[in-house]
Write a protein that holds these residues in place. Structure first.
Motif, PDB file in Angstrom:
ATOM      1  N   PHE A 150      43.994  37.261  28.985  1.00  0.00           N
ATOM      2  CA  PHE A 150      44.968  38.283  29.357  1.00  0.00           C
ATOM      3  C   PHE A 150      45.840  38.592  28.146  1.00  0.00           C
ATOM      4  CE2 PHE A 150      43.619  36.391  33.267  1.00  0.00           C
ATOM      5  CZ  PHE A 150      43.529  37.469  34.137  1.00  0.00           C
TER       6      PHE A 150
ATOM      7  N   ARG B 102      35.088  41.502  34.099  1.00  0.00           N
ATOM      8  CA  ARG B 102      34.064  40.453  33.970  1.00  0.00           C
ATOM      9  C   ARG B 102      32.675  41.072  34.032  1.00  0.00           C
ATOM     10  NH1 ARG B 102      35.542  36.350  38.274  1.00  0.00           N
ATOM     11  NH2 ARG B 102      36.661  34.877  36.931  1.00  0.00           N
TER      12      ARG B 102
ATOM     13  N   PHE C 297      41.929  33.152  36.697  1.00  0.00           N
ATOM     14  CA  PHE C 297      40.764  33.627  35.926  1.00  0.00           C
ATOM     15  C   PHE C 297      40.679  32.872  34.596  1.00  0.00           C
ATOM     16  CE2 PHE C 297      41.973  37.120  38.688  1.00  0.00           C
ATOM     17  CZ  PHE C 297      40.766  37.577  39.195  1.00  0.00           C
TER      18      PHE C 297
ATOM     19  N   SER D  30      43.664  41.632  39.680  1.00  0.00           N
ATOM     20  CA  SER D  30      42.511  40.779  39.985  1.00  0.00           C
ATOM     21  C   SER D  30      41.256  41.620  40.167  1.00  0.00           C
ATOM     22  CB  SER D  30      42.797  39.956  41.247  1.00  0.00           C
ATOM     23  OG  SER D  30      43.908  39.111  41.035  1.00  0.00           O
TER      24      SER D  30
ATOM     25  N   ILE E 141      41.655  41.243  29.550  1.00  0.00           N
ATOM     26  CA  ILE E 141      42.323  42.113  30.515  1.00  0.00           C
ATOM     27  C   ILE E 141      43.672  42.450  29.905  1.00  0.00           C
ATOM     28  CG2 ILE E 141      43.120  42.352  32.900  1.00  0.00           C
ATOM     29  CD1 ILE E 141      40.076  41.568  32.488  1.00  0.00           C
TER      30      ILE E 141
ATOM     31  N   ALA F  62      40.165  42.618  36.892  1.00  0.00           N
ATOM     32  CA  ALA F  62      39.573  41.473  36.181  1.00  0.00           C
ATOM     33  C   ALA F  62      38.120  41.280  36.598  1.00  0.00           C
ATOM     34  CB  ALA F  62      40.399  40.218  36.442  1.00  0.00           C
TER      35      ALA F  62
ATOM     36  N   LEU G 261      38.742  34.301  31.644  1.00  0.00           N
ATOM     37  CA  LEU G 261      39.128  35.594  31.051  1.00  0.00           C
ATOM     38  C   LEU G 261      40.393  35.425  30.223  1.00  0.00           C
ATOM     39  CD1 LEU G 261      38.578  38.038  34.066  1.00  0.00           C
ATOM     40  CD2 LEU G 261      37.097  37.687  32.076  1.00  0.00           C
TER      41      LEU G 261
END
Lengths: 331, 331, 331, 331
Positions: free
Chosen positions: D164, D117, D159, D110, D124, D113, D162
């Protein structure tokens, strides 16, 4: 009264047939008919079921004679395996570039399915060993995948009362097979969207494909798709089809233990190729090993093992297994 | 007059025969006689020599007819390969537990040697693919080794005018072969103490056995024992016998470059199994790749490469090779 | 009088050190000094000897303190292993392209040899893990071979009272090692022509290099060159250095049985890397397995096994071993 | 106007860092800070993006300084890779037996992340190299699977803006990884049911895991889950992270050709570990090879290749590729 609590044992009928390879082209022994092979299976003494290849040898052998031979040997046909990997299909069955050959493969499997229904088998086994590719750039992978998914789906829809079990394998005879591993086969099966397609998990295929067979079994079971298993052993670089437990005893125990723990109750089935050994004796030996494993599983301290696995404690877990398995541990 | 300077090309005659394996037991095509196979070799157009398996197919085929077929196809027999891996020998040729089978193997090889002498071959090839073991604890390794060394030595002594080339391979059909790698085979050969025993180095066997084939060639040459080579390609886990250069182009270039640098002047010989491809075309393609390699070798900046190797500079060495080989390098 | 009926057990001191790899660059635990590692070895309880890496940690640690630490832990140094694979030597020790680095390697080994002499070790272990190549075309293989043979020979001549044991391995950290297998190492040793150079055979290296470890041991013993052994286990694709017997129990039994049958009486030595396990417990477990194997060997029906091996009867041989090893065989 | 017709090139920042392994524990070179590594990446000259590991080195380095360093080197951060494989996580990140360590892993990811960002990364990267098992019987595979699926899902939900990307790999450092292959990772991702989880396909991981990388790419793309790729090369038995194209040139071409044909337009990204080579030069060489491949793809006769693949004609397909790639083919 004490009833012997042990699983049913089975074998692929090819265990008792003639083996050929690209060097001993005249075979490791003389040709064997289907009826002779069934009689050999009967000699083993502990086999309850066999998986029959189709067409029979000779091809014109009536199903009733096969049924009779099974009966007199106290055997049942658990499955039928259409030979979709012989000369007609060397460029593929489901994935053959020729549509007419693809239809021929479906026709052969359908014929096998009819015979299987007549014999009351549990599943039709699909072993698409020629479906895949050999060289970089040879294939359009999307098309190969589509052929595979659609071909099997068509069968599943056509025979809703039957089960189809795909036996995956990384390679051989094709350099790369479409159904190469458990996850890939599950992906394809879920894409088919039919309830009657599942997996036959061959311990040796899983092992030499880099999987942990017990993990592969867990994954298939968790999605309700483990229809059958085969066991054997190898040196992890090829599908040697050696006698069960001759190399990877601990992982074989783990495999069977996992099946039992997850409540999977199918047949413990042999897929051995004793090229240079006595076939009946090799089957007996494979069963002896499976029996020893079955008993050893009873000796495993389940609470301790659950605790070890919860902690992912490899040393503790291995000690528990050694204690159940070995006869000469120091105190 | 400018004579095209290129090596002689050859092939194992089995390249043009029928392939069988344990699944396509009816063969990847119909049976092929020795004469038909020779005619197919002749169609390739660039082959100068072939390695003939013995007994011929059919076994009663007179040597004179084989000689005629070779002649009309502008071919010469570079070698003869006795089939010491068929049904009689599935438990071993040199290492068979039965003395009578061991003698039978020597008799077959001797018969092949006589025929080879008649055909004027360069060497008798020994490929003891059934000599080894399958299971832990199966064999007394010292005895297996002794059988192997003594068997080959006996032949070398009996035919002092002929050369014997052992083709090593890690495994297949036996799970473990006695002559498994270049160093092991050299150890055995030196123990034999005869000048007329050497190695046939198969590029693919070396590759999937974990060797660097160019290094293996260097080692055999340094001891005067590289009698012949075969080339093909594979995915490094099995003897796939694919077309030359289809996977490992750079290592194939390195192999041929090493032979040339060390002054080794034998035949560039194919051992491909184009199971599902046109045999003649596959041979032509293999030769096309070898020709491209031969020309690329001429373009290698030898001084720069020598300097890079002296410094063991992998990046520089690879750049030099890319420059000779690829058509689309940025400037 | 009661003679302790079991072999001596040993371990590499790195078993008790800090492990690092390219991902857990901060180590699987904190740094460990040589003295701490020796104390951990002492805690195992059944170890008699250790193989010490050199330089010690810290480098300035006096030999006398090491000797004291060994003594208070009832341990003896069986060997010393110069670290010819750290940063200075990443491009090779014996085969480094720079002559000065090659001399530095010999100097380090010589210093280790002096310390070894002082500690009374049985052998100096050479583990040339950085000696080899990574890329096709990178190296002049003849030169690499020459450097290797001459470097070790120079040491053997300089220290005629000491023994040098080469630990071979297919690869890691170098992609390809010069001393990659038993046969190749024997070839090199025989080329050196010195009596005091031999082999340390690591079971796991042999296994994942495609050898049958028992066969490799036989070959080395037959030429009087098996100086030491290490045991561990792996999944046959890499040097996993797992606890003895955790995967390949039967082959481990075969390995020790072979040593005993051939009268080889060295130490049964651990080379495990329990990355995520308790180091002392992992050593105890390895020894427990070796003890179970030692006892099982006593239960092997030797006459029956000799007969089975004479006949190369894999099934019979495996049955005999199962009977000695497993606790739950059916009658 | 002439627009530069080539893909963007990228690299993992570790390409320019310090390498360590279990032998060269003092590193293949001195420690390298994040800023130094970025400057080295800048020296390459053709790199547009880098994938940054997190925490930075040193950990207290402000994000703004990283952003500045990227800017002055004309680089952008395409991804951030939280180090969930260092000492804290050697028994697993998502799958650690300890709940608090599992939470710690999620916290680290996190934090990464958030930084990602801030830097405006595309994804990520999750590389759970310590998530899996080492020994038979060590783990409850169902639990390990559940931990993996739920852990990643939790991140994806937390998130949603975002992406992954899971980088799968058969093994290393763990003996067996949960996310071991493309199909298995897709199964898990589909079970997560989140749109923002996909795959980073590393060519080398796919190759040595027994996949055909081009086929793996096709499968991931067909399900909309190919978020990124890394390229390098190896000898197919381990993740050697060699320079692109140094061993498997044809399969690398096939991989990039497949991406292009399917309209995948991401960055062509390096994941090389030039342990003993100059890092900047190794990156330049990798890019040179990729450029040569990019140009060669333009020369491929697409109609002929489509026809060959439709017919699954391996020989024809290979001829077409050779023609585009090699400079010395005979006419």
């Amino acid at each position: 009264m004490d009833i012997p609590m042990e699983p049913l044992f089975g074998a692929g009928i090819w265990h008792f047939g003639q083996y050929v390879d690209r060097y001993a082209t005249d075979g490791y022994g003389p040709p064997v008919s289907t009826l002779e092979a069934i009689d050999r299976a009967g000699q083993v003494g502990s086999l309850s079921v066999v998986d029959l290849t189709f067409p029979f040898a000779p091809a014109e052998l009536p199903v009733s004679e096969v049924a009779d031979a099974l009966k007199r040997n106290d055997l049942r046909a658990i499955a039928i395996t259409p030979e979709i990997y012989t000369r007609t299909f060397v460029k593929g069955a489901f994935t053959n570039p020729s549509e007419s050959v693809r239809r021929e493969a479906l026709a052969l499997i359908s014929a096998a399915a009819e015979v299987g229904r007549e014999l009351g088998v549990d599943y039709i086994k699909l072993w698409p060993g020629q479906d895949g590719w050999d060289y970089p750039f040879q294939a359009d992978y999307a098309e190969i995948w589509k052929y595979s998914v659609e071909g099997v789906r068509e069968l599943a829809v056509a025979f809703p009362d039957l089960k189809f079990a795909i036996e995956y394998k990384p390679r051989e005879p094709r350099n790369r097979m479409v159904f190469s591993g458990v996850a890939r086969t599950l992906l394809a099966i879920e894409e088919m969207g039919q309830p009657n397609v599942g997996i036959l998990l061959d311990f040796g295929h899983s092992l030499y494909g880099g999987e942990s067979p017990a993990d592969a079994a867990q994954l298939a079971i968790s999605r309700g798709r483990l229809f059958a298993i085969d066991v054997n052993d190898n040196f992890r670089g090829w599908d040697d089809d050696m006698v069960v437990g001759s190399v990877h005893l601990t992982e074989t125990v783990e495999f069977f233990w996992t099946l039992r723990r997850l409540g999977w109750e199918g047949v413990w089935q042999l897929d051995q190729f004793p090229f240079r050994e006595d076939q009946v004796q090799a089957a007996r030996d494979g069963i002896e090993v499976m029996r020893a494993i079955y008993r050893a599983i009873d000796l495993i301290d389940e609470d301790a093992l659950a605790a070890a696995q919860k902690a992912q404690d490899a040393l503790a877990a291995q000690r528990i297994i050694r204690k159940a398995l070995l006869s000469t541990l120091p105190d």
